[in-house]
Scaffold this motif. Structure first.
Motif, short mmCIF file in Angstrom:
data_model
loop_
_atom_site.label_atom_id
_atom_site.label_comp_id
_atom_site.label_asym_id
_atom_site.label_seq_id
_atom_site.Cartn_x
_atom_site.Cartn_y
_atom_site.Cartn_z
N THR A 41 1.06 -13.10 17.31
CA THR A 41 0.94 -15.49 17.50
C THR A 41 1.68 -15.13 18.95
OG1 THR A 41 2.69 -15.19 16.27
CG2 THR A 41 0.49 -15.81 15.52
N SER A 42 1.14 -15.87 19.55
CA SER A 42 1.98 -16.59 20.36
C SER A 42 3.13 -16.71 19.94
CB SER A 42 1.30 -17.27 21.69
OG SER A 42 1.34 -18.86 20.92
N GLY A 51 -0.15 -26.07 19.17
CA GLY A 51 -0.36 -25.34 20.26
C GLY A 51 0.27 -23.78 20.35
N ASP A 52 0.30 -23.84 19.09
CA ASP A 52 0.17 -21.86 18.96
C ASP A 52 -0.71 -21.14 19.65
OD1 ASP A 52 3.16 -21.99 18.39
OD2 ASP A 52 2.41 -22.02 15.94
N GLU A 53 -0.80 -19.98 19.82
CA GLU A 53 -2.36 -19.58 20.18
C GLU A 53 -2.44 -18.20 19.24
OE1 GLU A 53 -2.50 -18.55 23.89
OE2 GLU A 53 -3.85 -20.19 24.75
N THR A 55 -4.27 -14.15 19.17
CA THR A 55 -5.38 -13.25 19.05
C THR A 55 -5.97 -12.46 18.07
OG1 THR A 55 -4.46 -13.41 21.05
CG2 THR A 55 -5.88 -11.48 20.85
N THR A 68 -8.77 -15.45 21.53
CA THR A 68 -7.88 -16.05 21.04
C THR A 68 -7.99 -17.37 21.49
OG1 THR A 68 -6.37 -14.24 22.98
CG2 THR A 68 -5.27 -16.39 22.68
N SER A 69 -7.98 -18.12 20.41
CA SER A 69 -7.82 -19.46 19.75
C SER A 69 -6.75 -20.05 20.12
CB SER A 69 -8.25 -19.17 18.12
OG SER A 69 -8.88 -18.67 18.46
N ARG A 70 -6.26 -21.69 19.99
CA ARG A 70 -5.48 -22.10 20.33
C ARG A 70 -5.30 -23.38 19.13
NH1 ARG A 70 -4.81 -24.00 25.48
NH2 ARG A 70 -3.64 -22.03 26.19
N THR A 72 -5.21 -26.63 18.63
CA THR A 72 -4.87 -28.29 19.24
C THR A 72 -4.67 -29.51 18.62
OG1 THR A 72 -7.41 -27.97 19.55
CG2 THR A 72 -6.70 -27.22 20.66
N ASP A 82 -8.63 -25.14 16.05
CA ASP A 82 -8.22 -24.93 16.63
C ASP A 82 -9.42 -24.26 17.55
OD1 ASP A 82 -10.09 -21.77 15.59
OD2 ASP A 82 -9.09 -23.02 14.02
N THR A 85 -9.84 -20.00 23.30
CA THR A 85 -9.17 -20.33 24.97
C THR A 85 -9.93 -19.29 25.84
OG1 THR A 85 -7.22 -18.89 24.37
CG2 THR A 85 -7.50 -21.45 24.09
#
Length: 155
Positions: A41-42, A51-53, A55, A68-70, A72, A82, A85
């Motif tokens: 995770t980001s 807002g978290d991404e 991978t 990688t997804s965010r 939204t 999700d 990105t």
């Protein structure tokens, strides 16, 4: 042309429990153990929020993939979305819906829209190979979530 994949699961647990399990990256990785999936995770948190991404790295079709997804959209405990990105798809949007069933549990609906690169060839590969494969993965994941959520309810 994008492909739409939709699965519906009925889980004997509250929507908030199912929602939280769906956003736990450790639960996600455990549900995909067969593909050796990992998630980073980001934020460094294991529970995702808007807002978290995240991978994902996994092996599918004998090939190592990275995506990688965010997150939204986030409306706890009813819905989150999700969206890819970075990764192998031209478009991947995954909507998660959680509907309370009058105290009897949750109807969980996964609605995934995907579009592959490579024009018409990608569209054929998506419909014939990728969409059915992703449908099976969504069902496997839902089964894993169901087991965890219902075990918590019994505890």
């Amino acid at each position: 042309m994008p492909a739409l994949i939709e699965t519906v699961s009925f889980i004997h647990a509250a929507p908030s429990v199912v929602f939280d399990l769906e956003l736990d990256v450790d639960v996600h990785a455990a549900s995909m153990a067969g593909s050796q999936e990992t998630a980073t995770t980001s934020s460094g948190r294991r529970q995702l929020t808007v807002g978290d991404e995240v991978t994902f790295r996994a092996r599918h079709f004998g090939v190592r993939w990275r995506m990688t997804s965010r997150i939204t959209a986030y409306e706890r405990p009813h819905r989150f979305v999700d969206e890819q990105t970075r990764g192998p798809f031209r478009v991947l949007r995954h909507e998660h819906h959680f509907e309370e069933l009058n105290g009897f549990g949750t109807r969980m609906t996964d609605r995934m829209t995907i579009s592959a690169p490579m024009g018409p060839l990608g569209a054929v590969v998506t419909r014939v190979l990728i969409a059915p494969y992703l449908r099976r993965l969504l069902k496997r994941r839902a089964s894993h979530i169901k087991c965890l959520a219902e075990a918590r309810r019994r505890a």
